[in-house]
Structure formats: structure tokens, C-alpha cells
Write a protein that holds these residues in place. Structure first.
Motif, PDB file in Angstrom:
ATOM      1  N   THR A  27       8.258   6.338 -13.069  1.00 24.85           N
ATOM      2  CA  THR A  27       9.096   7.485 -12.728  1.00 24.85           C
ATOM      3  C   THR A  27      10.391   7.587 -13.519  1.00 24.85           C
ATOM      4  OG1 THR A  27      10.158   6.225 -10.953  1.00 24.85           O
ATOM      5  CG2 THR A  27       8.218   7.529 -10.373  1.00 24.85           C
ATOM      6  N   MET A  28      10.833   6.451 -14.121  1.00 25.51           N
ATOM      7  CA  MET A  28      12.139   6.443 -14.789  1.00 25.51           C
ATOM      8  C   MET A  28      12.117   5.867 -16.184  1.00 25.51           C
ATOM      9  SD  MET A  28      14.621   5.153 -11.681  1.00 25.51           S
ATOM     10  CE  MET A  28      15.782   4.559 -12.897  1.00 25.51           C
ATOM     11  N   ALA A  88       0.825  -1.207   0.000  1.00 30.19           N
ATOM     12  CA  ALA A  88       0.000   0.000   0.000  1.00 30.19           C
ATOM     13  C   ALA A  88       0.861   1.259   0.000  1.00 30.19           C
ATOM     14  CB  ALA A  88      -0.928  -0.005   1.202  1.00 30.19           C
ATOM     15  N   ALA A  89       2.073   1.164   0.545  1.00 30.72           N
ATOM     16  CA  ALA A  89       2.949   2.340   0.594  1.00 30.72           C
ATOM     17  C   ALA A  89       3.287   2.858  -0.802  1.00 30.72           C
ATOM     18  CB  ALA A  89       4.228   2.007   1.357  1.00 30.72           C
ATOM     19  N   TRP A  90       3.272   1.976  -1.789  1.00 26.24           N
ATOM     20  CA  TRP A  90       3.553   2.433  -3.164  1.00 26.24           C
ATOM     21  C   TRP A  90       2.525   3.462  -3.629  1.00 26.24           C
ATOM     22  CZ3 TRP A  90       8.090   1.908  -5.016  1.00 26.24           C
ATOM     23  CH2 TRP A  90       8.846   0.746  -4.836  1.00 26.24           C
ATOM     24  N   GLN A  91       1.309   3.395  -3.087  1.00 28.81           N
ATOM     25  CA  GLN A  91       0.273   4.321  -3.534  1.00 28.81           C
ATOM     26  C   GLN A  91       0.670   5.778  -3.289  1.00 28.81           C
ATOM     27  OE1 GLN A  91      -2.259   3.000  -5.277  1.00 28.81           O
ATOM     28  NE2 GLN A  91      -1.207   1.065  -4.874  1.00 28.81           N
ATOM     29  N   GLY A  92       1.502   6.000  -2.270  1.00 25.99           N
ATOM     30  CA  GLY A  92       1.939   7.348  -1.969  1.00 25.99           C
ATOM     31  C   GLY A  92       2.899   7.936  -2.986  1.00 25.99           C
ATOM     32  N   LEU A  93       3.320   7.133  -3.963  1.00 30.05           N
ATOM     33  CA  LEU A  93       4.239   7.623  -4.996  1.00 30.05           C
ATOM     34  C   LEU A  93       3.621   7.606  -6.392  1.00 30.05           C
ATOM     35  CD1 LEU A  93       7.597   5.948  -3.849  1.00 30.05           C
ATOM     36  CD2 LEU A  93       6.807   8.281  -3.431  1.00 30.05           C
ATOM     37  N   ARG A  94       2.329   7.334  -6.477  1.00 26.61           N
ATOM     38  CA  ARG A  94       1.700   7.236  -7.796  1.00 26.61           C
ATOM     39  C   ARG A  94       1.613   8.582  -8.506  1.00 26.61           C
ATOM     40  NH1 ARG A  94      -3.819   4.227  -7.425  1.00 26.61           N
ATOM     41  NH2 ARG A  94      -3.757   4.672  -9.654  1.00 26.61           N
TER      42      ARG A  94
END
Length: 302
Positions: free
Chosen positions: A267-268, A120-126
């Protein structure tokens, strides 16, 4: 016992975190008229236990870009989840080595839930596009998630073993010693295989006596053992429950690796990684290494 747990026993902390009985809590609520306590002799007990004030001083961005704080804090949150998952898997190992399958299940279930939190922490970087990342990426230098020692601990516990990946830590003597010890110790899957042997499944001696620092190679005898285990659908078949708990852990960990790939793509793109790898291509190759392989291959024969 962790460093934090040890620190909690220091006189300064125990003065702020005092045990309380239900009767004491009820008396306090009566004195307060149902309102929370607002005055404390020393440090606020919550902060003494959680160390929140310390946690919130650990973010030191390298740029003035407001988005960097998301990247930094999500990375720190993931580190905490890596450590928490390792804690649960080690407890499961301890129980399995003592042939306590039922007692190992809660730790494995918690580990799977912690991995859900990690995912779920990945959602903070979407929100992050290449332009967003590029605003501070160069300031990271050679810094890369590839260099996470705790993630390596997690991989080693799950049976993914590559001795070359501890080389970056040679000058961090304490971290290097911990990783070397983890690499030399049996993985969770090694302990599961040993358990199957003790439960009467015919497994080759060379498998049981192998060098655990080398990554496990799938073995037909282990696969056959799981086929037999799953053939018994009775409620007392703890080995089948173990298999399902391990499957959940492996699946959630696989989800994290997939989310990692998608985050890098977002992102890359296919740029080279900050840590010197081929970036996306390197991550995609790493996905081919399967956690608990016979637990998956056995399903074809069930």
C-alpha cells in the motif's frame, strides 16, 4: 476483570441476560414449537452480551471513500485480537507462576489460534493499492498503527521491550500508567525462565535478578536448558509441551509482523510512515528482535 465484564453485571444488563438451565431451554423450545424466541421484555439478550449495537457504532470514517471502512474496521478487529491475545498470555503467566504447566497450555494454544485470526485479518486489506490508500491517507494525519497501546502491551508480554515506545502516551495518563506497569512487570519469557530455574536448571543469578524493564538478552544457560528438555520425548514431559506451545505463539506473532511488512509494501512501498518513522525500513529492522530467542537457537544444538 475487564470493563466490559464489569458492565455485564449492571442491573440493566443482567435483566436482559438471565442464566438458563438445560431444562429451561428445553421448556422454551417446546413452547416455541422449535422456533426461535422472537419477543423479549427488554433488550435482546445477544446484544446485551455481545454489545453488537455498540460495536457497529464505533466506525467513523474520515472520508467518503468506500474503501476506508475496510481499513478502519480491520484495524479495530486487530485491536480486539491484540487485547484477546494479551488476556490469554496473562492467564498463562498466572498458571506458570504457580508451577501449573499443564494448566498454562490451553491459554497458550488459544493465544496461538487468536494470532492466526489476527493474521487472517490482513486478508481484508489485500485489495488496497497505493492509489486506494492515498485517497484517504492524508486525513489520518500523524495517526499510525505504531501508536497502538494494546500492541505495545502484547510486545511487552512477549519480551520485546523498548521504554521509549511508551512516550507517545504520556498525556493519556491511564494508558501511560498501564504501559509503565506492563514494562515493569516480568514478561511471559521472564516467567518461563524463572520456572526453569525452579525446575532445577542451573541458570545464572544475574539473569534471574535482572531488571525486567530491559529487553532480555539470549543466555547460553537457557538455551542449554531447552536442549535438555527436548531430549526427553516422553509424554509426561510438560516442559517440552510448553516449549512447543510457546514456539507456536512466537511463530504466529512473527507471521503477523511479516504480514504487516507485506501490507505496507503493497500500500505504501518505501514511503515514510504516517507516524514519523521510516515506514518499511523501520518495520524490517524490528523483525530482527526475536521472541523467545533461546527456544529457537536451541534447535541448532538438538
Amino acid at each position: 476483570m475487564t470493563v466490559e465484564q464489569t458492565d455485564l453485571r449492571s442491573p440493566m444488563v443482567t435483566a436482559a441476560v438471565r442464566p438458563a438451565t438445560p431444562q429451561q431451554r428445553a421448556a422454551r423450545a417446546a413452547r416455541n414449537g422449535g422456533e426461535p424466541t422472537l419477543e423479549f421484555a427488554e433488550r435482546v439478550p445477544y446484544d446485551a452480551y455481545v454489545r453488537a449495537s455498540t460495536l457497529h457504532r464505533l466506525q467513523q470514517p474520515l472520508s467518503d471513500d468506500p474503501g476506508e471502512m475496510s481499513f478502519l474496521m480491520v484495524s479495530q478487529i486487530m485491536e480486539l485480537y491484540f487485547g484477546l491475545t494479551c488476556h490469554e498470555l496473562r492467564e498463562a503467566q498466572r498458571q506458570l507462576r504457580a508451577d501449573r504447566i499443564w494448566e498454562a497450555l490451553p491459554s497458550l494454544r488459544r493465544a496461538a489460534l487468536h494470532l492466526e485470526g489476527l493474521n487472517a485479518a490482513w486478508q481484508g486489506l489485500r485489495w488496497m493499492t497505493p492509489a486506494d490508500f492515498n485517497r484517504f491517507r492524508n486525513l489520518l494525519g500523524e495517526g499510525s498503527g505504531f501508536q497502538s497501546a494494546m500492541y505495545r502491551q502484547l510486545e511487552f508480554l512477549l519480551g520485546l521491550r523498548d521504554p521509549t515506545l511508551i512516550r507517545p502516551f504520556r498525556r493519556q495518563t491511564e494508558v501511560y500508567a498501564e504501559l509503565t506497569a506492563a514494562l515493569a512487570a516480568p514478561s511471559l519469557w521472564d516467567d518461563v525462565v524463572a520456572l526453569l530455574s525452579r525446575r532445577g536448571f542451573d541458570l545464572p543469578a544475574e539473569l534471574l535478578d535482572r531488571d525486567v524493564a530491559v529487553e532480555h538478552e539470549p543466555d547460553p544457560a537457557v538455551e542449554a536448558a531447552w536442549v535438555r528438555i527436548y531430549a526427553d520425548g516422553g509424554p509426561d514431559n510438560h516442559l517440552r509441551l510448553l516449549g512447543e506451545a510457546l514456539t507456536e505463539v512466537a511463530e504466529r506473532f512473527g507471521d503477523w509482523r511479516w504480514h504487516h511488512i507485506k501490507a505496507v509494501q503493497r500500500t505504501m512501498g518505501a514511503k515514510v510512515g504516517s507516524g514519523g518513522s521510516a515506514g518499511l525500513a523501520w518495520l524490517q529492522r524490528s523483525m530482527a528482535r526475536v521472541v523467545f530467542p533461546e527456544l529457537w537457537s536451541a534447535r541448532t544444538a538438538m
